[in-house]
Design a protein around this motif. Sequence first.
Motif, PDB file in Angstrom:
ATOM      1  N   UNK A 138       0.692  -1.308  -0.130  1.00 53.95           N
ATOM      2  CA  UNK A 138       0.009  -0.019  -0.021  1.00 53.95           C
ATOM      3  C   UNK A 138       0.940   1.284   0.049  1.00 53.95           C
ATOM      4  N   UNK A 139       0.686   1.924  -0.987  1.00 52.00           N
ATOM      5  CA  UNK A 139       1.206   3.372  -0.949  1.00 52.00           C
ATOM      6  C   UNK A 139       0.211   4.488  -0.316  1.00 52.00           C
ATOM      7  N   UNK A 140       1.099   5.144   0.421  1.00 55.95           N
ATOM      8  CA  UNK A 140       0.198   6.273   1.022  1.00 55.95           C
ATOM      9  C   UNK A 140       1.056   7.343   1.575  1.00 55.95           C
ATOM     10  N   UNK A 141       0.367   8.370   2.115  1.00 54.81           N
ATOM     11  CA  UNK A 141       1.122   9.691   2.352  1.00 54.81           C
ATOM     12  C   UNK A 141       0.476  10.000   3.666  1.00 54.81           C
ATOM     13  N   UNK A 142       1.102   9.358   4.915  1.00 52.59           N
ATOM     14  CA  UNK A 142       0.297   9.659   6.101  1.00 52.59           C
ATOM     15  C   UNK A 142       1.586  10.345   6.827  1.00 52.59           C
ATOM     16  N   UNK A 143       0.894  11.377   7.625  1.00 50.43           N
ATOM     17  CA  UNK A 143       1.930  12.443   8.119  1.00 50.43           C
ATOM     18  C   UNK A 143       1.596  12.223   9.704  1.00 50.43           C
ATOM     19  N   UNK A 144       2.635  12.095  10.402  1.00 49.13           N
ATOM     20  CA  UNK A 144       2.648  12.008  11.964  1.00 49.13           C
ATOM     21  C   UNK A 144       3.759  12.728  12.354  1.00 49.13           C
ATOM     22  N   UNK A 145       3.393  13.313  13.655  1.00 51.91           N
ATOM     23  CA  UNK A 145       4.147  14.137  14.386  1.00 51.91           C
ATOM     24  C   UNK A 145       4.831  13.393  15.641  1.00 51.91           C
ATOM     25  N   UNK A 146       5.798  13.846  16.271  1.00 48.89           N
ATOM     26  CA  UNK A 146       6.297  13.056  17.525  1.00 48.89           C
ATOM     27  C   UNK A 146       5.666  13.651  18.846  1.00 48.89           C
ATOM     28  N   UNK A 147       5.255  14.808  19.027  1.00 48.32           N
ATOM     29  CA  UNK A 147       4.741  15.157  20.059  1.00 48.32           C
ATOM     30  C   UNK A 147       5.591  15.636  21.229  1.00 48.32           C
ATOM     31  N   UNK A 148       5.211  15.637  22.204  1.00 49.85           N
ATOM     32  CA  UNK A 148       6.233  16.470  23.435  1.00 49.85           C
ATOM     33  C   UNK A 148       7.432  15.549  23.662  1.00 49.85           C
ATOM     34  N   UNK A 149       7.158  14.228  23.337  1.00 47.19           N
ATOM     35  CA  UNK A 149       8.250  13.471  23.682  1.00 47.19           C
ATOM     36  C   UNK A 149       9.208  12.862  22.784  1.00 47.19           C
ATOM     37  N   UNK A 150       8.789  13.607  21.266  1.00 48.00           N
ATOM     38  CA  UNK A 150       9.325  13.508  20.104  1.00 48.00           C
ATOM     39  C   UNK A 150       9.504  11.905  19.550  1.00 48.00           C
ATOM     40  N   UNK A 151       8.582  11.263  19.868  1.00 48.36           N
ATOM     41  CA  UNK A 151       8.688   9.705  19.627  1.00 48.36           C
ATOM     42  C   UNK A 151       7.144   9.421  18.908  1.00 48.36           C
TER      43      UNK A 151
END
Length: 176
Positions: A138-151
């Motif tokens: 599956x090709x996708x373009x899902x963006x996630x951020x690390x948040x306060x703990x950077x993980x």
Amino acid sequence: FADVLSFMRTSRLPSAVEDDLHRLRDLKVEAEFLAYDALLNACEAAEALASPPEETAESRMFFVNPHESEAERWGEEVRIRVPKGQVLVITQVTPTPTNNALDWILRAESKEELGVIAQYHACTLPEDRQSQLEFLQRDMNLVLEGGDDEVVLFDANGAEWSVLCWIGHPSKIPGL
């Protein structure tokens, strides 16, 4: 020269110098001219902190494994560091069945929110191998951020997942 004298008295840079990159660079030239290593080191350290980090991005591949023996249990978490101001962009996921489980699930936790990235039920697979590969990749373009703990945390159930992603500044990631 007042900043040089101030440093000689206190062994620290004046805060006005730390906040002004041009003044800091001028003071660094003075430190080099005077062969004043302590002042030069302080200027270089302040300059490193004052300079914005270089905007970069790197492509990465990692694997998320299910529990080794029990199909219903989740595997060990994979922790991916995503520094503040950067993102993790998942571009492709592919499962590889490992323990005869019928359900294959990949999930991620970002900013204290848990979500399913991909899920398959083995009964829905096409019969021939080539069609299975095309169906599963599956090709996708899902963006996630690390948040306060950077993980960002990943875990899997039922299949080993290969994950292709970009990690870095959004302006340097292709397709964003």
